[in-house]
Scaffold this active site. Structure first.
Site, PDB file in Angstrom:
ATOM      1  N   ASP A  45     -34.091  32.234  31.754  1.00 22.42           N
ATOM      2  CA  ASP A  45     -34.920  31.440  32.669  1.00 22.42           C
ATOM      3  C   ASP A  45     -34.101  30.281  33.237  1.00 22.42           C
ATOM      4  OD1 ASP A  45     -37.918  30.761  33.446  1.00 22.42           O
ATOM      5  OD2 ASP A  45     -36.950  28.875  32.916  1.00 22.42           O
ATOM      6  N   TYR A  50     -32.176  23.235  38.335  1.00 20.52           N
ATOM      7  CA  TYR A  50     -31.370  23.006  37.126  1.00 20.52           C
ATOM      8  C   TYR A  50     -29.881  22.869  37.486  1.00 20.52           C
ATOM      9  CZ  TYR A  50     -35.563  24.735  34.666  1.00 20.52           C
ATOM     10  OH  TYR A  50     -36.847  24.941  34.214  1.00 20.52           O
ATOM     11  N   LYS A  75     -36.323  29.853  40.224  1.00 21.00           N
ATOM     12  CA  LYS A  75     -37.517  29.221  40.795  1.00 21.00           C
ATOM     13  C   LYS A  75     -37.215  28.496  42.108  1.00 21.00           C
ATOM     14  CE  LYS A  75     -38.757  28.249  35.976  1.00 21.00           C
ATOM     15  NZ  LYS A  75     -37.553  27.801  35.292  1.00 21.00           N
ATOM     16  N   HIS A 108     -41.937  26.693  41.654  1.00 23.55           N
ATOM     17  CA  HIS A 108     -41.724  25.847  40.480  1.00 23.55           C
ATOM     18  C   HIS A 108     -42.875  24.865  40.241  1.00 23.55           C
ATOM     19  CE1 HIS A 108     -38.117  24.186  38.013  1.00 23.55           C
ATOM     20  NE2 HIS A 108     -39.226  23.926  37.391  1.00 23.55           N
ATOM     21  N   GLN A 198     -40.128  20.247  23.692  1.00 27.55           N
ATOM     22  CA  GLN A 198     -38.909  19.636  24.244  1.00 27.55           C
ATOM     23  C   GLN A 198     -38.193  18.805  23.174  1.00 27.55           C
ATOM     24  OE1 GLN A 198     -40.492  18.053  28.213  1.00 27.55           O
ATOM     25  NE2 GLN A 198     -39.072  19.661  28.847  1.00 27.55           N
ATOM     26  N   ASN A 246     -33.826  30.823  16.920  1.00 29.79           N
ATOM     27  CA  ASN A 246     -35.007  30.872  17.789  1.00 29.79           C
ATOM     28  C   ASN A 246     -35.409  32.299  18.180  1.00 29.79           C
ATOM     29  OD1 ASN A 246     -34.927  28.105  17.612  1.00 29.79           O
ATOM     30  ND2 ASN A 246     -34.165  27.771  19.701  1.00 29.79           N
TER      31      ASN A 246
HETATM   32  P1  NAD Z   1     -37.817  23.240  24.430  1.00 27.52           P
HETATM   33  O1  NAD Z   1     -39.206  23.065  23.963  1.00 27.52           O
HETATM   34  O2  NAD Z   1     -37.249  24.602  24.509  1.00 27.52           O
HETATM   35  O3  NAD Z   1     -36.921  22.283  23.528  1.00 27.52           O
HETATM   36  C1  NAD Z   1     -35.534  22.278  23.665  1.00 27.52           C
HETATM   37  C2  NAD Z   1     -34.895  21.266  22.732  1.00 27.52           C
HETATM   38  O4  NAD Z   1     -35.269  21.490  21.378  1.00 27.52           O
HETATM   39  C3  NAD Z   1     -33.370  21.423  22.733  1.00 27.52           C
HETATM   40  O5  NAD Z   1     -32.791  20.643  23.730  1.00 27.52           O
HETATM   41  C4  NAD Z   1     -32.985  20.974  21.348  1.00 27.52           C
HETATM   42  O6  NAD Z   1     -32.841  19.578  21.354  1.00 27.52           O
HETATM   43  C5  NAD Z   1     -34.159  21.342  20.519  1.00 27.52           C
HETATM   44  N1  NAD Z   1     -33.983  22.594  19.746  1.00 27.52           N
HETATM   45  C6  NAD Z   1     -33.976  23.870  20.227  1.00 27.52           C
HETATM   46  N2  NAD Z   1     -33.917  24.754  19.218  1.00 27.52           N
HETATM   47  C7  NAD Z   1     -33.875  24.039  18.079  1.00 27.52           C
HETATM   48  C8  NAD Z   1     -33.830  24.389  16.706  1.00 27.52           C
HETATM   49  N3  NAD Z   1     -33.839  25.670  16.326  1.00 27.52           N
HETATM   50  N4  NAD Z   1     -33.772  23.372  15.797  1.00 27.52           N
HETATM   51  C9  NAD Z   1     -33.794  22.075  16.170  1.00 27.52           C
HETATM   52  N5  NAD Z   1     -33.850  21.685  17.461  1.00 27.52           N
HETATM   53  C10 NAD Z   1     -33.903  22.658  18.413  1.00 27.52           C
HETATM   54  O7  NAD Z   1     -37.724  22.474  25.859  1.00 27.52           O
HETATM   55  P2  NAD Z   1     -37.259  22.836  27.324  1.00 27.52           P
HETATM   56  O8  NAD Z   1     -35.844  23.220  27.377  1.00 27.52           O
HETATM   57  O9  NAD Z   1     -37.697  21.746  28.205  1.00 27.52           O
HETATM   58  O10 NAD Z   1     -38.168  24.116  27.699  1.00 27.52           O
HETATM   59  C11 NAD Z   1     -37.712  25.432  27.518  1.00 27.52           C
HETATM   60  C12 NAD Z   1     -37.390  26.093  28.832  1.00 27.52           C
HETATM   61  O11 NAD Z   1     -38.556  26.183  29.654  1.00 27.52           O
HETATM   62  C13 NAD Z   1     -36.398  25.301  29.688  1.00 27.52           C
HETATM   63  O12 NAD Z   1     -35.097  25.369  29.210  1.00 27.52           O
HETATM   64  C14 NAD Z   1     -36.637  25.914  31.026  1.00 27.52           C
HETATM   65  O13 NAD Z   1     -36.003  27.173  31.135  1.00 27.52           O
HETATM   66  C15 NAD Z   1     -38.158  26.053  31.017  1.00 27.52           C
HETATM   67  N6  NAD Z   1     -38.827  24.859  31.597  1.00 27.52           N
HETATM   68  C16 NAD Z   1     -39.593  25.027  32.706  1.00 27.52           C
HETATM   69  C17 NAD Z   1     -40.252  23.965  33.286  1.00 27.52           C
HETATM   70  C18 NAD Z   1     -41.099  24.203  34.490  1.00 27.52           C
HETATM   71  O14 NAD Z   1     -41.546  23.237  35.111  1.00 27.52           O
HETATM   72  N7  NAD Z   1     -41.335  25.438  34.865  1.00 27.52           N
HETATM   73  C19 NAD Z   1     -40.133  22.677  32.746  1.00 27.52           C
HETATM   74  C20 NAD Z   1     -39.342  22.501  31.608  1.00 27.52           C
HETATM   75  C21 NAD Z   1     -38.734  23.600  31.046  1.00 27.52           C
END
Ligand code: NAD
Length: 279
Positions: A45, A50, A75, A108, A198, A246
């Protein structure tokens, strides 16, 4: 990851995606995407905003995995909500990713600041181009992101194609019941962005207790909850060990009681308001 969800247009989508938000263009996005593909993710994704489509595209090529085995989402950003702008934006994304087609192309954001006076018409026009791009084979499926019920209803007035996906913020303690219900009723697959809150879940005592109870990690319990709800999670990490961690949650069977508890954990960030965001 062989588990798939069925989309309402007949295509299939791998039930776990790899997130790339804030994976910096260059080595970070390239290496983490490559690590994810090597670990077995088949669904990536990304998004124009980005700024990492080129690096993601390079990782896809260098993985050596046949294109038809991969599922790539990108997106349309908030500056391009018109027929012509969407056309140019998709062409740019295809070029940067160095792909002939994209599996899933999403609007988006439903109500960007730049189009706040006429968001409904702007979405309808961008969507009209996306329908054509689907017809032309430049994208396999089209969908939306951060749409609430009133945005989906507005789009439905002119759309010929129902969105296949709505990607929204969903995580423990961050539930959007009204739009989830609408999507389920209209056969729109719900993708969960920010499925690990996040990052904020890792300091949460309720999540810690549940991880201990199930003998798994916090991330794994959060992702199992996503699947329990029928959501398609998109966890992001740039660390190889976490990228692998994950993927390893399919064996967790949450009780209904725990799932309900997770949905309602308090004190965590809730979903943004797409009609008032400052972008
Ligand atoms: P997420 O919930 O996936 O959290 C990511 C963070 O969690 C990482 O940066 C890291 O710090 C931590 N992490 C990940 N795996 C871990 C583990 N196993 N142990 C400990 N810490 C861990 O947050 P995200 O990246 O914002 O969201 C996931 C994806 O969704 C994004 O990368 C993107 O592709 C998408 N996204 C879309 C939108 C949208 O508006 N459509 C907005 C935000 C994100």
């Amino acid at each position: 990851m062989t588990t798939v969800f069925n989309l309402n247009d007949g295509h299939k989508i791998p039930a776990l995606g790899f997130g790339t938000f804030k994976a910096a263009d260059g080595n970070e996005a390239y290496q983490s995407t490559l690590d994810a593909l090597k670990a077995g993710y088949r669904h990536i994704d990304t998004a124009a905003i980005y700024g990492n489509e080129e690096s993601v595209g390079r990782a896809i090529k260098d993985s050596g995995i046949p294109r038809e085995e991969l599922y790539i989402t990108t997106k349309l950003w908030n500056d391009s909500h018109s027929y012509d702008l969407a056309k140019a934006a998709l062409a740019t994304s295809l070029k940067k990713l160095d792909l002939d087609y994209i599996d899933l192309y999403l609007i988006h954001w439903p109500n960007p600041k730049a189009f706040r006076d006429n968001w409904e018409e702007a979405n309808a026009e961008a969507w009209r181009y996306m329908e054509e791009a689907k017809e032309a084979g430049l994208v396999k499926s089209i969908g939306v992101s951060n749409f609430l019920v009133h945005h989906l209803e507005a789009l439905a007035k002119t759309a010929k194609v129902t969105p296949s996906v709505n990607q929204i913020r969903l995580a423990p303690g961050c539930y959007q019941g009204e739009v989830v219900e609408y999507c389920r009723k209209h056969d729109i697959v719900i993708e969960a962005w920010g499925p690990l809150g996040q990052g904020e879940l890792f300091g949460n005592t309720d999540m810690k207790a549940l991880a201990e109870k199930y003998g798994k990690t916090i991330a794994q319990v959060a992702l199992a909850w996503s699947w329990h709800e029928g959501f398609l999670p998109l966890p992001k990490s740039v660390h190889e060990a976490r990228i692998k961690e994950n993927m390893d949650f399919a064996d967790i069977e949450l009780s209904q009681e725990d799932a309900e508890f997770i949905k309602n954990i308090s004190g965590l960030t809730t979903a943004p308001d797409p009609d008032n965001a400052n972008f």
